[in-house]
Design an enzyme around this catalytic site. Structure first.
Site, PDB file in Angstrom:
ATOM      1  N   HIS A  51       0.825  -1.215   0.000  1.00  0.00           N
ATOM      2  CA  HIS A  51       0.000   0.000   0.000  1.00  0.00           C
ATOM      3  C   HIS A  51       0.865   1.273   0.000  1.00  0.00           C
ATOM      4  O   HIS A  51       0.760   2.082  -0.929  1.00  0.00           O
ATOM      5  CB  HIS A  51      -0.979  -0.043   1.178  1.00  0.00           C
ATOM      6  CG  HIS A  51      -1.661   1.262   1.451  1.00  0.00           C
ATOM      7  ND1 HIS A  51      -2.466   1.889   0.531  1.00  0.00           N
ATOM      8  CD2 HIS A  51      -1.646   2.071   2.547  1.00  0.00           C
ATOM      9  CE1 HIS A  51      -2.918   3.026   1.050  1.00  0.00           C
ATOM     10  NE2 HIS A  51      -2.425   3.160   2.269  1.00  0.00           N
ATOM     11  N   HIS A  82       3.572   7.136   5.298  1.00  0.00           N
ATOM     12  CA  HIS A  82       2.364   7.835   5.742  1.00  0.00           C
ATOM     13  C   HIS A  82       1.550   7.102   6.804  1.00  0.00           C
ATOM     14  O   HIS A  82       0.831   7.732   7.563  1.00  0.00           O
ATOM     15  CB  HIS A  82       1.485   8.226   4.544  1.00  0.00           C
ATOM     16  CG  HIS A  82       0.632   7.119   4.022  1.00  0.00           C
ATOM     17  ND1 HIS A  82       1.063   6.239   3.065  1.00  0.00           N
ATOM     18  CD2 HIS A  82      -0.632   6.739   4.341  1.00  0.00           C
ATOM     19  CE1 HIS A  82       0.098   5.368   2.804  1.00  0.00           C
ATOM     20  NE2 HIS A  82      -0.936   5.647   3.565  1.00  0.00           N
ATOM     21  N   GLU A 106       0.551   6.470  12.461  1.00  0.00           N
ATOM     22  CA  GLU A 106      -0.781   6.083  12.868  1.00  0.00           C
ATOM     23  C   GLU A 106      -0.855   4.617  13.304  1.00  0.00           C
ATOM     24  O   GLU A 106      -1.437   4.303  14.327  1.00  0.00           O
ATOM     25  CB  GLU A 106      -1.760   6.322  11.711  1.00  0.00           C
ATOM     26  CG  GLU A 106      -3.185   6.269  12.173  1.00  0.00           C
ATOM     27  CD  GLU A 106      -4.169   6.324  11.016  1.00  0.00           C
ATOM     28  OE1 GLU A 106      -3.717   6.598   9.880  1.00  0.00           O
ATOM     29  OE2 GLU A 106      -5.350   6.094  11.254  1.00  0.00           O
ATOM     30  N   ASP A 107      -0.241   3.738  12.523  1.00  0.00           N
ATOM     31  CA  ASP A 107      -0.425   2.303  12.762  1.00  0.00           C
ATOM     32  C   ASP A 107       0.682   1.667  13.590  1.00  0.00           C
ATOM     33  O   ASP A 107       0.499   0.606  14.154  1.00  0.00           O
ATOM     34  CB  ASP A 107      -0.517   1.551  11.418  1.00  0.00           C
ATOM     35  CG  ASP A 107      -1.718   2.009  10.610  1.00  0.00           C
ATOM     36  OD1 ASP A 107      -2.612   2.648  11.207  1.00  0.00           O
ATOM     37  OD2 ASP A 107      -1.759   1.736   9.400  1.00  0.00           O
ATOM     38  N   ASP A 146      -3.125   8.416  -1.182  1.00  0.00           N
ATOM     39  CA  ASP A 146      -3.518   7.366  -0.241  1.00  0.00           C
ATOM     40  C   ASP A 146      -4.950   6.925  -0.532  1.00  0.00           C
ATOM     41  O   ASP A 146      -5.252   5.747  -0.680  1.00  0.00           O
ATOM     42  CB  ASP A 146      -3.389   7.934   1.180  1.00  0.00           C
ATOM     43  CG  ASP A 146      -3.817   6.939   2.252  1.00  0.00           C
ATOM     44  OD1 ASP A 146      -3.640   5.722   2.034  1.00  0.00           O
ATOM     45  OD2 ASP A 146      -4.307   7.395   3.301  1.00  0.00           O
ATOM     46  N   ASP A 151     -22.709  12.496 -26.993  1.00  0.00           N
ATOM     47  CA  ASP A 151     -21.259  12.682 -27.037  1.00  0.00           C
ATOM     48  C   ASP A 151     -20.550  11.849 -25.986  1.00  0.00           C
ATOM     49  O   ASP A 151     -20.335  12.267 -24.875  1.00  0.00           O
ATOM     50  CB  ASP A 151     -20.870  14.161 -26.916  1.00  0.00           C
ATOM     51  CG  ASP A 151     -21.803  14.933 -26.004  1.00  0.00           C
ATOM     52  OD1 ASP A 151     -22.844  14.369 -25.615  1.00  0.00           O
ATOM     53  OD2 ASP A 151     -21.483  16.076 -25.686  1.00  0.00           O
TER      54      ASP A 151
HETATM   55 MN    MN Z   1      -2.825   4.623   3.944  1.00  0.00          MN
END
Ligand code: MN
Length: 733
Positions: free
Chosen positions: A60, A84, A88-89, A151, A271
């Site tokens: 990812h 990124h 957070e993780d 992301d 169109d």
């Molecule tokens: Mn992410």
């Protein structure tokens, strides 16, 4: 042939080696070692974690970084893309990242993490709050939002592994928040892709039907595209213009939107194909346009020149729709390679050309600044959301000044918005507007191509009602600022007045207290910086006058002292006092005009100037006969002493009609009187009387006495009469 559209597909086999190779091409001088270290760090942090697809998690961040390379972002952004999700993780601290990879990278990662923590809820109020935070994060460093978009792009591309509920929610959030951002930042490649992905999950039935229909005639369509491209290329060669011609089916979402807008089915949408011609310079753009218009029949009203007048997100291109070789409508976009770069990558393109100068790119986005300014002035976040959503809507109208300058405003903008776009002072002093030479009401909706002339008056000031008329955040912000300042000024004057009168009771004055420097005590106690601030707080009732008196050594204040000063006041002074104190709350009275909150005052309209609601007005106290209302421009009020002026305003709840005379000059044609009368009546306006006169020079002259509710209704009536072919001029008589 379709190479010019950036391919953001998920790359399951993307490796760091491949990524480094690509970065080397696009940023040859950069520190590739740092990039590898980033990868190794991220891989270690995410080790053992799998995505819902079953792939190792690192795929990812790798793809996100890959997308940023495709957008030609700088190395900091690409590194932040790899990292990124670590804060957070993986409980990595921003300090760690800053230490290893620099402050810039850390800042972008922190920004992304902040945005991830925003829980987008269905309730509008909280969503607005979140959106506000997002704009704040973006204004600090725009790269945050671009990494975040990358992301989101990858998450949307791998959404099939999520539950149905999650798919729907993510797609809706993307459509509400990320698509408008991509659009506003001009990153059309990302916007187009995201929209199609959203459609797939929000309206799968429509998406797959479109996909099927387009796939059905694939062979046929491809050869048709090929044929058309060759045709255009041959024509260009004939005129020795070199360029690149491409063609393909339009984005599903844009077809879907067209179906919705026109309320038609897929079969009726003609169109479906879009062609693009990329060339070297602007002159050739117009040349190619000429070539195409002579080779194919153009569809009237479909030509748009975004080169002369770029969109607010800096998009430039020529657009036209023509009847193609098989009598099918095709859309053709013509632009230079450089414009194309900006069209596909938007603000991201700035980092390619001005790598070190990120503040410059940020500065180009004036709307971010305006949003920030607005942000500081608004308490209510759902109001903020409305404004942001409106401003993100790229579609706008192009308005001309009488000098031929162009302003772009958003859809629904009014002459008042235009006035504020020209200059704050013009906005503040606006009394009326002419569009294409004719008077219009201030709430008139501007259309592209309108030439707007703003009529101003020195005595005009913005009113609260204007907030309802205006649609642009600039105008709303400026009006609010003005109203706040006016209120502060009123409070200051009132506060000073109250204090002076209170002190008089104790045989002293502001001046003498100031001399003794006793105000210092109060300023310190309440943390006021200036005497003025003290007045404002007294005037706005934040600081009871009693508190002030008690604190002053020179005032021997006791609880038994009477604090009602009214009786001593002369007639006029008491007027002022009452008016200010009652705040303008009483609105239910029967007068057309509110005299500063007083219910029981006799009010008459000046016969000299015959004001109607919407006119700027003032009141004059007449001896024993209440108050007469005059327009601010009335010559009579100059003769009258200033001290007899009172503040009056129109009562919004008053719905009686006001008589007003209008003079209409026409070409003298039979039946014209009844035609004008009909037009007035059709607008729901009552005609009290009409006088007609024929003039020797074949002109007709009419005076109508009509009844209108307010100024804007009058303007509306005037402009509807003006629109008649036979009418030469319409004036208020
Ligand atoms: Mn992410």
């Amino acid at each position: 042939m379709f190479a010019e559209r950036i391919d953001f597909s998920h790359e399951a086999s993307l490796t760091i080696d491949e990524l480094v190779k690509r970065v080397e091409v696009h940023l040859p001088e950069s520190d590739l070692g740092a990039l590898r270290r980033c990868y190794e760090f991220a891989e270690r942090m995410h080790a053992g974690i799998k995505r819902s697809s079953g792939e190792p998690y690192i795929i990812h961040p790798l793809n996100v970084a890959g997308t940023l390379v495709k957008l030609k972002m700088d190395l900091d952004s690409i590194m932040a893309g790899l990292l990124h999700d670590t804060v957070e993780d993986c409980e990595v601290s921003p300090e760690e990242i800053a230490k290893m990879f620099g402050q810039n990278v850390a800042q972008i990662v922190v920004g992304c993490t902040k945005i991830s923590k925003i829980k987008f809820k269905t309730k509008e109020e909280s969503q607005a709050e979140n959106f506000r935070k997002m704009v704040v994060a973006m204004a600090q460093d725009l790269r945050v939002i671009i990494v975040k978009l990358a992301d989101r792009m990858h998450n949307m591309r791998t959404l099939q592994y999520m539950t149905k509920e999650k798919q729907q929610a993510k797609a809706q959030e993307t459509l509400d928040i990320y698509v408008p951002l991509a659009s506003r930042l001009g990153i059309n490649s990302v916007k187009g892709d995201l929209e199609d992905l959203c459609l797939r999950y929000i309206h799968p039935d429509i998406y797959y039907r479109l996909a099927e229909k387009i796939a059905m005639k694939k062979r046929e369509r491809e050869s048709y595209i090929e044929e058309t491209i060759t045709l255009i290329e041959e024509k260009m060669l004939e005129y020795s213009v070199q360029g690149e011609v491409t063609g393909r089916p339009k984005h599903f979402y844009s077809i879907y939107k067209k179906m919705q807008q026109r309320g038609v089915d897929f079969e009726q949408i003609q169109d479906l194909l879009a062609f693009r011609v990329l060339i070297n310079n602007i002159t050739e753009c117009y040349k190619v346009l000429g070539i195409i218009h002579s080779a194919f029949t153009p569809v009237p009203g479909r030509f748009k020149d975004y080169i002369a007048i770029p969109k607010v997100n800096n998009y430039q291109s020529l657009h036209t729709t023509v009847i193609g070789p098989k009598a099918e409508r095709i859309e053709i976009q013509i632009r230079t390679f450089e414009m194309h770069e900006v069209a596909e990558r938007g603000v991201a393109a700035h980092w390619k050309y001005k790598e070190r100068n990120k503040s410059d790119a940020v500065n180009k986005l004036k709307w971010v600044e305006e949003l920030m300014e607005f942000n500081q002035n608004v308490e209510n976040s759902s109001e903020f959301m409305d404004v942001v959503k409106n401003d993100l809507d790229v579609g706008g109208v192009f308005i001309f000044t009488p000098q031929g300058d162009v302003k772009e405003l958003r859809y629904g903008a009014t002459p008042l918005d235009f006035a504020y776009a020209v200059h704050t002072e013009v906005g503040n002093k606006t009394v009326g507007a002419k569009v294409n030479g004719k008077m219009v009401p201030l709430k008139y909706r501007l259309k592209s191509g309108d030439t707007v002339e703003i009529l101003t008056s020195k005595t005009q000031t913005p009113s609260k009602d204007w907030l309802k008329i205006c649609k642009t955040s600039r105008a709303i912000t400026k009006i609010r600022q003005h109203l706040m300042k006016v209120e502060r000024d009123e409070h200051r004057v009132l506060g000073e007045d109250i204090l002076e009168k209170a002190l008089k009771k104790f045989d002293t004055s502001i001046k003498s207290i100031e001399k003794k420097q006793e105000f210092k005590i109060i300023l310190e106690k309440y943390h006021y910086k200036t005497l003025e601030e003290l007045f404002v707080n007294i005037g706005s009732n934040h600081l009871p006058i009693k508190e002030v008196l008690v604190a002053l050594p020179s005032v021997n204040f006791t609880e038994t002292d009477e604090l009602d000063f009214k009786e001593d006041d002369k007639e006029l002074e008491s007027f002022y006092k009452k008016t200010q104190k009652t705040a303008r709350k009483s609105t239910s009275n029967d007068n057309a005009v509110i005299v500063d909150g007083l219910d029981d005052v006799m009010v008459k309209m000046g016969r000299c100037c015959n004001p109607i609601p919407g006119d700027p007005i003032t009141g004059i106290i007449t001896r024993g006969r209440g108050i007469t209302v005059h327009t601010l421009g009335c010559p009579r009020i100059v003769e009258i002493e200033k001290s007899r002026n009172v503040y009056v305003e129109w009562n919004k709840h008053y719905t009686f009609s006001h008589p007003v005379n209008i003079k209409v000059t026409t070409h003298d044609k039979p039946g014209i009187l009844s035609k004008i009368s009909k037009s007035i009546n059709n607008a729901g306006i009552n005609i009290r009387s009409a006088i007609a006169r024929s003039m020797p020079d074949q002109k007709g002259n009419f005076i109508f006495e009509i009844e209108v509710k307010d100024y804007s209704e009058l303007l509306k009536t005037i402009s509807s009469i003006e629109q008649m072919e036979e009418v030469i001029s319409v004036n208020r008589a």
